[in-house]
Scaffold this active site. Sequence first.
Site, PDB file in Angstrom:
ATOM      1  CD  GLU A   1       3.807  -1.402  -2.172  1.00  0.00           C
ATOM      2  OE1 GLU A   1       3.372  -1.395  -3.335  1.00  0.00           O
ATOM      3  OE2 GLU A   1       3.273  -2.037  -1.244  1.00  0.00           O
ATOM      4  CG  HIS A   2       2.908   2.463   0.074  1.00  0.00           C
ATOM      5  ND1 HIS A   2       2.417   1.167   0.004  1.00  0.00           N
ATOM      6  CD2 HIS A   2       2.665   3.019  -1.139  1.00  0.00           C
ATOM      7  CE1 HIS A   2       1.894   0.965  -1.196  1.00  0.00           C
ATOM      8  NE2 HIS A   2       2.031   2.067  -1.905  1.00  0.00           N
TER       9      HIS A   2
END
Length: 439
Positions: A327-328
Site C-alpha cells: 500500500e505504502h
Amino acid sequence: MLVLDTSTPRFWDNLAGFCARARPDAAFSKNVAQILGEVERRGDDAVRTYTKKFDGVDIPSKRLRVSAKEIAKAVQEIPSSQKKAFAEAMRCVKAFHKNTIPGSWRARNPHGALVGENFYPLRRVGINVPGGQVPLVSTVIMTTVLAQMAGVREIAVCTPPDKSGGTHAGLLAALALCGVEEVYRMGGIQAMGAFAFGTATVPAVDKLFGPGNAYTIEAKRQLFGTVGVDLLPGPSEIMVLCDASANAHWAALDLLAQAEHGTGKERIYLVSTSRVRLAEIMVEVKRHAAKFAQGNRLGDVLKHGFLAIHAENLEVATKVANYVAPEHLELQVKKSALNKLTKEITTAGAILLGGQTPTVLGDFTAGPSHTLPTGRTGRFFSGLRVTDFLRRSSIVQYDSKSLPKAAGVVAAFSALESLPAHGESLKARLGAGAKTLRH
C-alpha cells in the site's frame, strides 16, 4: 517477527505464504453472506441487530442517521487548530486531484465519424469511515473531497457508533467542513448491506467506497454487481525499502506508525540491502514499540504481521516490492537510486521518496488520497482518484459520408460471427434506403 533472506532457496515460497495469510476462508465468506442476506430481508431491524452484536450498542432506526444539529455542534466543539488542519489538508487534496479530472472530448475517427467521451458524476455514493479503535478522521477528507470534486450530488457516509451510541466529534466536524450532511451510525457488514440494498431509513447507493476491516472488505466484494465498489482497501500496509544510508530511527517509527492502526491485521515489511541496517531498524522497532498506546494490537502486528527481508541488492529488492505490491512504499535509499527504483517498481499504491518523506504525509496532507490498494491488489488497482466517482459514456456519430467507409468492416465481422442482422442494420442505411431517409 519473521526474518527472511532473498538468497535462501525457499525465499519466494515463504514470501508468498506470508502475503497470503489474510485470504478469507469459506466459513468466513459464508458468515458475511448470511448477514448481508439478513440486511436485504429485514432492513433497519437487521442493521440494529448486528450493530448491537458487533459494536455493543443499541441504535434504533430513528437514531441511525446523525442529526444536522449534532453535526453542526461538533464543528463548535473542536479546537480552531483542528479546523485549520482540516482546511490545509483539504487544500492539498484539492490541489493534487484537480490535475486528475478528465474532460469530455470529441474527435474524428479514420472513417470521418464523430467519436468521443462524456464523463458524468455518479448519482449517489456510500462511503465507509472506520471509527472504532482508531477513528480515521483523515479518511473523511481523502474520500468525500474527491466525490465533491467529481460533482456527486448525494454523498452518504457511515461510521460505527462508539460504546455510548455517539459519533466521534472529530469525524462529524470533518464531515461538516467537507459539506457532508448525510451520516449514519453504522459500520461493517450491516452498513455495506444497508447502502447496497437500501432500507426504510437508508436509501440505496450506486457505489461503495472507503477502507475497512476484513469483514467490511468481504462484504463489499460480495456486493459487487449489486453496486459498484472501489479498490477494496483493507488493513494498512507499509514497506520500507532501504540501503545502508537509511536512518534506522526514522525507518522504525514509520513502520510502527502503520502498525498502530489498531486492527491487529496490518502488514509491515522491512526490506534492506544492508544486514547491519536491517538489524538496527529491528532493534529500534522493539525499543519504541512500548511507547505507543495500541498495546496488544500493535504487539499482534509485530508478532504476526512484520516481515523483515535482507535483499542481495536493489534489483532483488525491486522484485520483492513488485511482488508484495505494498500500500505504502518508502524508498529510504541514496538519492542516486530513487529515479531507477521509481520507474521499476510498478505495483505500489503510493511511493514516498527519500528519508525526509514519511508515510504520515501521505496519510494526512500531501494530496493524493490515502485510500490505497492493499493485500497485493496493487497489481491491478490504483489509489482512489476523482475518476472513481465518475462514469463515462462513449459517443459515436456517423453520417452519409462516413457510413460507407465502415461497411466493409461490418460486413466482414457479421459474416465471421454469423450475425446477419448486424450486417443488414448497416446495409439498410446505404444506397436507396439512405436516400429515402435523407429526404
